[in-house]
Design an enzyme around this catalytic site. Structure first.
Site, mmCIF file in Angstrom:
data_model
loop_
_atom_site.group_PDB
_atom_site.id
_atom_site.type_symbol
_atom_site.label_atom_id
_atom_site.label_comp_id
_atom_site.label_asym_id
_atom_site.label_seq_id
_atom_site.Cartn_x
_atom_site.Cartn_y
_atom_site.Cartn_z
ATOM 1 N N SER A 191 0.830 -1.200 0.000
ATOM 2 C CA SER A 191 0.000 0.000 0.000
ATOM 3 C C SER A 191 0.873 1.261 0.000
ATOM 4 C CB SER A 191 -0.971 -0.055 1.196
ATOM 5 O OG SER A 191 -2.055 0.817 0.997
ATOM 6 N N ASP A 209 -5.828 -3.697 -2.156
ATOM 7 C CA ASP A 209 -4.744 -3.403 -1.222
ATOM 8 C C ASP A 209 -4.131 -4.672 -0.629
ATOM 9 O OD1 ASP A 209 -3.215 -2.420 0.977
ATOM 10 O OD2 ASP A 209 -4.516 -0.663 1.114
#
Length: 263
Positions: A47, A159
């Site tokens: 991320s 993610d």
């Protein structure tokens, strides 16, 4: 020690964790390592850790990453979409990263990098180690509900924090001697929940914390900057997060230096 009594420096890998805009703490960690003359031999990122790691591996200095974060308008990163699958399309963050990374592939980076995402179709972790870096970053930052999932080949990616918020195992697999992991999840003090975005981000934060609690310890040093009070979506505390990353790195320096010396 090599033949002839020449001491060789042990190799260092970083695992830069998820955490939204708390991730500017990663910049503080990188600043301290550079100031101490400690080379980073590889990075594994998830991320925001993938985004910061990609920029560093492409040659951006920590202070330049901070300047870009503080001065690039939000419109360069976020494009409202409001589809059934996410608030933001992710096209702008992909395009901005493509420019900042000069369209580099993994093979063209100065420092080896791995980026983790999660595939909604298979439910499995996806590790990027080749191809365009900006596309990998776009996949890894796709917070469920916030960004549209990223369609790549036959996968639907979100993610990487869903499965591996601090990918220290990936750094270890890259063959380094010492792995330093940076965890940005909140421990006790949590930001106020004011919107449905905060609800999603706080839920993911709790999930990440629990994943890490049960994760096999494959790091040598774990840094936990005290950024838990900062909302992952807040642009108002970027420099504070850098400073807190510096504090955590400075506190861990003796342990890192001892491990690298092999004593």
């Amino acid at each position: 020690m090599q033949g002839g009594g020449v001491m060789t420096q042990r190799r260092l890998g970083l695992a830069l964790g998820a955490g939204g805009l708390r991730g500017l703490a990663h910049v503080g960690v990188l600043q301290v390592l550079e100031e101490e003359g400690i080379a980073v031999d590889c990075i594994a990122g998830c991320s925001i850790g993938a985004l910061v790691g990609a920029m560093y591996c492409a040659g951006h200095k920590p202070q330049d990453i901070l300047k870009l974060a503080c001065h690039l308008p939000k419109a360069h990163w976020l494009d409202m979409n409001m589809s059934k699958l996410g608030m933001f399309s992710g096209r702008r963050i992909w395009g901005t990263m493509d420019v900042l990374l000069q369209k580099k592939t993994f093979a063209q980076l100065n420092i080896p990098l791995r980026i983790v995402a999660a595939d909604l179709k298979s439910g499995k972790e996806v590790v990027f180690a080749e191809g365009p870096v900006a596309a990998a970053v776009r996949a890894s930052v796709s917070v469920p509900g916030v960004f549209l999932p990223f369609e790549w080949e036959d996968m639907l990616l979100v993610d990487g924090a869903v499965l591996n918020p601090v990918p220290s195992d990936l750094a270890r697999k890259m063959g380094v001697d010492v792995v330093v992991a940076v965890d940005l999840t909140s421990k006790e003090e949590a930001p106020e929940v004011k919107s449905f975005v905060d609800v999603m981000l706080r839920s993911i934060d709790i999930m990440e914390r629990e994943l890490l609690r049960h994760k096999h310890r494959d790091w040598d040093v774990l840094l936990q900057p005290n950024v838990g009070y900062v909302s992952p979506s807040s642009f108002n505390h970027l420099k504070e997060c850098v400073a807190l990353g510096r504090v955590a790195a400075q506190a861990a320096l003796p342990a890192i230096q001892e491990l690298l010396s092999g004593t």
